[in-house]
Scaffold this motif. Structure first.
Motif, PDB file in Angstrom:
ATOM      1  N   ILE A 134       0.784  -1.283   0.146  1.00  0.00           N
ATOM      2  CA  ILE A 134      -0.157   0.094   0.029  1.00  0.00           C
ATOM      3  C   ILE A 134       0.913   1.170  -0.148  1.00  0.00           C
ATOM      4  O   ILE A 134       1.774   1.381   1.052  1.00  0.00           O
ATOM      5  CB  ILE A 134      -0.942  -0.041   1.271  1.00  0.00           C
ATOM      6  N   ASP A 135       0.864   1.989  -1.084  1.00  0.00           N
ATOM      7  CA  ASP A 135       1.721   3.171  -1.046  1.00  0.00           C
ATOM      8  C   ASP A 135       3.164   2.733  -1.009  1.00  0.00           C
ATOM      9  O   ASP A 135       3.803   3.342  -0.512  1.00  0.00           O
ATOM     10  CB  ASP A 135       1.542   4.331  -0.259  1.00  0.00           C
ATOM     11  N   ASN A 136       3.272   1.625  -1.390  1.00  0.00           N
ATOM     12  CA  ASN A 136       4.895   0.977  -1.724  1.00  0.00           C
ATOM     13  C   ASN A 136       5.423   0.699  -0.413  1.00  0.00           C
ATOM     14  O   ASN A 136       6.785   0.318  -0.191  1.00  0.00           O
ATOM     15  CB  ASN A 136       5.887   2.059  -2.250  1.00  0.00           C
ATOM     16  N   LYS A 137       4.597   0.266   0.580  1.00  0.00           N
ATOM     17  CA  LYS A 137       5.057  -0.323   1.725  1.00  0.00           C
ATOM     18  C   LYS A 137       4.247  -1.459   2.210  1.00  0.00           C
ATOM     19  O   LYS A 137       3.030  -1.628   1.995  1.00  0.00           O
ATOM     20  CB  LYS A 137       4.661   0.484   2.988  1.00  0.00           C
ATOM     21  N   GLU A 138       4.781  -2.688   2.465  1.00  0.00           N
ATOM     22  CA  GLU A 138       4.192  -3.844   2.687  1.00  0.00           C
ATOM     23  C   GLU A 138       3.174  -3.551   4.017  1.00  0.00           C
ATOM     24  O   GLU A 138       3.532  -3.288   4.870  1.00  0.00           O
ATOM     25  CB  GLU A 138       5.399  -5.049   3.254  1.00  0.00           C
ATOM     26  N   SER A 139       1.866  -4.299   3.652  1.00  0.00           N
ATOM     27  CA  SER A 139       0.935  -3.948   4.635  1.00  0.00           C
ATOM     28  C   SER A 139       1.406  -4.374   6.040  1.00  0.00           C
ATOM     29  O   SER A 139       0.985  -4.088   7.013  1.00  0.00           O
ATOM     30  CB  SER A 139      -0.247  -4.797   3.737  1.00  0.00           C
ATOM     31  N   PHE A 140       1.971  -5.649   6.071  1.00  0.00           N
ATOM     32  CA  PHE A 140       2.254  -6.207   7.338  1.00  0.00           C
ATOM     33  C   PHE A 140       2.945  -5.309   8.305  1.00  0.00           C
ATOM     34  O   PHE A 140       3.335  -5.571   9.491  1.00  0.00           O
ATOM     35  CB  PHE A 140       2.751  -7.703   7.346  1.00  0.00           C
ATOM     36  N   MET A 141       3.820  -4.624   7.659  1.00  0.00           N
ATOM     37  CA  MET A 141       4.726  -3.692   8.253  1.00  0.00           C
ATOM     38  C   MET A 141       4.126  -2.338   8.989  1.00  0.00           C
ATOM     39  O   MET A 141       4.627  -1.814   9.770  1.00  0.00           O
ATOM     40  CB  MET A 141       5.832  -3.136   7.443  1.00  0.00           C
ATOM     41  N   LEU A 142       2.798  -2.163   8.596  1.00  0.00           N
ATOM     42  CA  LEU A 142       1.896  -0.946   9.088  1.00  0.00           C
ATOM     43  C   LEU A 142       1.592  -1.579  10.581  1.00  0.00           C
ATOM     44  O   LEU A 142       1.029  -2.509  10.706  1.00  0.00           O
ATOM     45  CB  LEU A 142       0.849  -0.693   8.297  1.00  0.00           C
ATOM     46  N   SER A 143       1.561  -0.627  11.197  1.00  0.00           N
ATOM     47  CA  SER A 143       0.939  -0.598  12.748  1.00  0.00           C
ATOM     48  C   SER A 143      -0.716  -0.754  12.418  1.00  0.00           C
ATOM     49  O   SER A 143      -1.183  -0.556  11.279  1.00  0.00           O
ATOM     50  CB  SER A 143       1.240   0.461  13.773  1.00  0.00           C
ATOM     51  N   ARG A 144      -1.459  -1.316  13.503  1.00  0.00           N
ATOM     52  CA  ARG A 144      -2.702  -1.493  13.447  1.00  0.00           C
ATOM     53  C   ARG A 144      -3.432  -0.173  13.295  1.00  0.00           C
ATOM     54  O   ARG A 144      -4.209   0.155  12.742  1.00  0.00           O
ATOM     55  CB  ARG A 144      -3.292  -2.170  14.760  1.00  0.00           C
ATOM     56  N   VAL A 145      -2.840   1.025  13.826  1.00  0.00           N
ATOM     57  CA  VAL A 145      -3.435   2.393  13.728  1.00  0.00           C
ATOM     58  C   VAL A 145      -3.354   2.755  12.286  1.00  0.00           C
ATOM     59  O   VAL A 145      -4.049   3.322  11.702  1.00  0.00           O
ATOM     60  CB  VAL A 145      -2.779   3.353  14.712  1.00  0.00           C
ATOM     61  N   GLU A 146      -1.861   2.514  11.762  1.00  0.00           N
ATOM     62  CA  GLU A 146      -1.604   2.922  10.439  1.00  0.00           C
ATOM     63  C   GLU A 146      -2.185   2.306   9.704  1.00  0.00           C
ATOM     64  O   GLU A 146      -2.895   3.116   8.477  1.00  0.00           O
ATOM     65  CB  GLU A 146       0.015   2.694  10.191  1.00  0.00           C
ATOM     66  N   LEU A 147      -2.679   1.043   9.643  1.00  0.00           N
ATOM     67  CA  LEU A 147      -3.445   0.168   8.748  1.00  0.00           C
ATOM     68  C   LEU A 147      -4.788   0.580   8.767  1.00  0.00           C
ATOM     69  O   LEU A 147      -5.438   0.816   7.533  1.00  0.00           O
ATOM     70  CB  LEU A 147      -3.364  -1.210   9.145  1.00  0.00           C
TER      71      LEU A 147
END
Length: 251
Positions: free
Chosen positions: A59-72
């Protein structure tokens, strides 16, 4: 932008989705179609990072599992099929849950901006007059619109919808899709929806992903994907001829 590459996912170590790749740009609507049990809902859950996956979901060039729950939560909103209700919240309280990712803490109060967004989201789907009703008192169609308002209040970059027109009469189906289309165009967002009604797919989709048995069959514009032979192979019937015959009854 959402980019999915070589995606595998499923349950209990068994892959339901197998080697699917596609991308969706901001300002586009993608519809996922295919027969029952082919993995459409599973695909949405992997994009929402509810289930583990192999491959890549960026998502926007960032792997989704690397996003925190709030960021996701600020990036992706999922509206699943209606199931059992556990909490007798009011419509307003239910929609206000969409603002959780923007709160400063579990007990923080809603800001003026939060309240404006909540009211605007309810007005957008026509449920503001129900704001003080308990959601346990609502019809399936009303509840569907309340949950959509909650996703609008969340204001993610990507909305994932699992059969969003279920329980809705024809006018409310069209209103819902037009609301989504306006939201996408005005805010440069993305909507990915599972739809069974191919007429609505033709009406709504910029891109279509057709899957069968968890595998990609075709991906592209509705004109390129919804072809006679493909539809016949996927659904086991002459869908176009059936729809043309029905249309003639209205003439």
């Amino acid at each position: 932008m959402l980019e999915v590459k070589n995606l595998y996912c499923g349950y209990d170590g068994k892959d339901i989705i197998k080697n699917i790749s596609f991308n969706v740009k901001n300002g586009e609507n993608l519809c996922i179609v295919g027969p029952n049990g082919c993995g459409k809902s599973t695909l949405l859950k992997s994009i929402a990072n509810i289930i583990d996956y192999k491959g890549s979901i960026k998502i926007d060039n960032k792997e989704s599992f690397m996003l925190s729950r709030v960021e996701l939560a600020k990036k992706v909103g999922l509206m699943s099929q209606i199931s059992q209700l556990y909490f007798p919240y009011t419509v307003y309280d239910t929609v206000s849950l969409g603002r959780y990712a923007y709160s400063k803490g579990a007990f923080s109060k809603l800001s003026y901006e939060d309240k404006q967004i909540i009211v605007d989201s309810m007005n957008k789907v026509g449920v503001y007059d129900l704001k003080d009703k308990m959601i346990t008192e609502l019809s399936g169609g009303q509840l569907q619109r309340v949950f959509l308002a909650r996703v609008f209040a969340q204001d993610p970059d990507i909305i994932l919808l699992d059969e969003p027109t279920n329980h809705l009469d024809f006018k409310n189906q069209i209103d819902l899709l037009e609301n989504l289309n306006e939201w996408v165009r005005n805010n440069n967002k993305i909507v990915i929806g599972v739809l069974h009604d191919l007429n609505l797919v033709q009406y709504f989709a910029d891109k279509v992903l057709m899957i069968k048995d968890g595998e990609e069959v075709s991906y592209g514009t509705p004109e390129n994907v919804l072809k006679d032979k493909l539809l016949n192979d996927i659904y086991g019937m002459d869908i176009k001829n059936f729809m043309v015959n029905i249309l003639q009854k209205w003439a």
